[in-house]
Design an enzyme around this catalytic site. Structure first.
Site, PDB file in Angstrom:
ATOM      1  N   GLU A   1      -4.042   5.597   1.668  1.00 30.00           N
ATOM      2  CA  GLU A   1      -4.025   4.156   1.895  1.00 30.00           C
ATOM      3  C   GLU A   1      -5.329   3.736   2.565  1.00 30.00           C
ATOM      4  OE1 GLU A   1      -0.515   2.535   3.699  1.00 30.00           O
ATOM      5  OE2 GLU A   1       0.742   4.106   2.844  1.00 30.00           O
TER       6      GLU A   1
ATOM      7  N   LYS B   1       0.823  -1.223   0.000  1.00 27.16           N
ATOM      8  CA  LYS B   1       0.000   0.000   0.000  1.00 27.16           C
ATOM      9  C   LYS B   1       0.850   1.263   0.000  1.00 27.16           C
ATOM     10  CE  LYS B   1      -2.333  -1.292   3.678  1.00 27.16           C
ATOM     11  NZ  LYS B   1      -1.953  -2.712   3.792  1.00 27.16           N
ATOM     12  N   THR B   2       1.828   1.329   0.895  1.00 27.19           N
ATOM     13  CA  THR B   2       2.617   2.560   1.022  1.00 27.19           C
ATOM     14  C   THR B   2       3.426   2.827  -0.233  1.00 27.19           C
ATOM     15  OG1 THR B   2       2.732   2.384   3.438  1.00 27.19           O
ATOM     16  CG2 THR B   2       4.436   3.692   2.354  1.00 27.19           C
TER      17      THR B   2
END
Length: 459
Positions: free
Chosen positions: A166, A122-123
């Protein structure tokens, strides 16, 4: 549920304001003229930044911090009902929202809220997308789950229609969101202190996808087993990426440079199109990039800008982050704390220049260590040498009796040598004595294992 009128700023108090996501939300509210205060255990660069922007922060969570002048309290899933500040909030009948509920309400203020979800990546993917938007001279608002140097932190307040964030599945927090575009990178077992099993997790991702409006879009990995179960009943547009020929976006002819960074040709709906080159290592980042490319196409961004943005992307803090060299030993730090992430990162190490690879792994949470003990062992054996720290408890107490020695024994059962030390100082001394020039040392985990490499670089 309490509804915030963003045109009428109020006083909002954050319990745990120093968290990576909480601090970002607090910064956005400060920029909108809200009065912001909060508490955390100790000072950090994130709390210092907020104080410079005008937030009042208390160190130590105490009942007297909550006063009648506060209009709303925001808290995370880590805050228990018996927390003294939560107790005071209830006693004073001050309205409260979870972090996810606040973020969801913020998303409603933007024409194009974009939520990036998945068990892993995600990051990095959020940061890739951020770089593409910035290179396109967009002015996005960004909420990233890590420090991204080009924006000087984890948050950027912009004025365009794009809000990029996110979307974490833990405690189903992403079900409080209001995305117009959603991305699902992958779905695997994790957070089994909350979810019952993989099917429970898959149902949650289906619910997340169902949040998308009919005029919205879902970008989803076709490599997820039975993705049709996740997309069943959706009215929105569905775009797929992955390794199989049936995906809308897939890579072809992946190659690696001397630093293990991949290049690949994009296959789009069966047609060979552009060449993309990344400056972050590992095959897993090819698939993160595919999701970013699919989103950029959806937003109408030219391929030349997308390719430049991905090439300009140099990673985020704690994601295969080069820290420096000590005695000729390369020190890398990585946030990997799930067997799949460990495997992807250590496979990336194989394409990175080194003589012997040393992985210092800090298991993260007792439940995750217990649930994936054999999987952790198998993934870690991709490193030439393995060193274990004690388990990082995070939000948990050890009710199962699991320890890093159990993981050590599991690794040794696979015929692989493994060292365990109870203190960082012992590990640092061992590394200085046993690692040699041209070796690679990677500190790995979601806790504070990064300190080992940083301490070594100061010696």
């Amino acid at each position: 549920m309490y509804q915030i009128n963003f045109k009428e700023p109020i006083h909002i108090y954050f319990i745990g304001i120093g968290g990576i996501s909480m601090s970002g939300l607090a910064e956005i509210l400060l920029s909108e003229g809200f009065t912001v205060s909060g508490s955390d255990r100790m000072p950090s660069p994130l709390t210092s930044r907020l104080e410079q922007l005008g937030a009042a922060i208390y160190y130590g969570q105490q009942e007297e911090n909550i006063t009648p002048q506060i209009d709303l309290v925001v808290y995370t899933s880590a805050i228990k009902p018996d927390n003294p500040e939560m107790t005071a909030t209830c006693r004073l009948q001050i309205p409260s929202l979870t972090r996810a509920q606040l973020l969801g309400q913020m998303m409603k203020n933007y024409k194009t809220p974009i939520a990036i979800s998945g068990t892993h990546g995600k990051t990095t993917t959020t940061s890739m997308i951020s770089q593409i938007l910035l290179d396109n001279n967009d002015d996005p608002t960004l909420s990233i789950g890590g420090i991204y140097k080009p924006i000087g932190g984890n948050i950027r307040v912009g004025s365009s229609e794009h809000f990029v964030t996110e979307a974490c599945e833990y405690t189903n927090s992403f079900l409080s969101f209001y995305p117009r575009i959603g991305i699902i990178l992958n779905i695997e077992e994790d957070h089994l202190d909350y979810f019952k099993d993989l099917q429970h997790i898959r149902r949650s991702f289906h619910e997340f996808a169902s949040l998308l409006p009919a005029d919205g879009s879902l970008i989803i990995s076709g490599d997820i087993p039975h993705p049709e179960e996740i997309t069943e009943g959706l009215d929105c547009k569905i775009i797929t990426f992955g390794s199989s020929s049936g995906c809308d976006y897939r890579p072809e002819a992946i190659t690696y440079d001397a630093s293990g960074c991949p290049s690949f040709y994009l296959m789009h709906k069966g047609e060979k199109e552009d060449l993309f080159s990344l400056q972050v290592p590992g095959e897993h980042n090819v698939y993160n990039a595919l999701a970013a490319i699919a989103l950029a196409d959806l937003l109408g961004i030219s391929r030349s800008v997308t390719a430049a943005g991905l090439h300009n992307f140099e990673g985020t803090a704690r994601r295969f982050e080069y820290k420096g060299k000590v005695n000729g030993i390369t020190v890398i730090d990585d946030y990997a704390h799930h067997p799949t992430e460990i495997r992807a990162t250590l496979l990336a190490v194989r394409n990175y220049p080194h003589r012997t690879s040393w992985c210092v792994f800090q298991p993260h949470t007792y439940t995750r260590t217990k649930n994936f003990l054999s999987e952790f062992a198998g993934a870690l054996t991709l490193s030439d040498e393995i060193i274990l720290t004690d388990i990082y408890a995070a939000r948990e107490t050890n009710t199962t009796g699991i320890s890093s020695k159990d993981l050590q024994h599991e690794i040794e059962k696979l015929g692989h040598r493994c060292y365990y030390f109870s203190s960082f100082e012992e590990i640092e001394n061992f590394v200085l004595k046993n690692c040699t020039k041209d070796d690679l040392l990677i500190t790995m985990g979601a806790g504070d294992v990064v300190k080992i490499g940083e301490n070594l670089l100061r010696k």
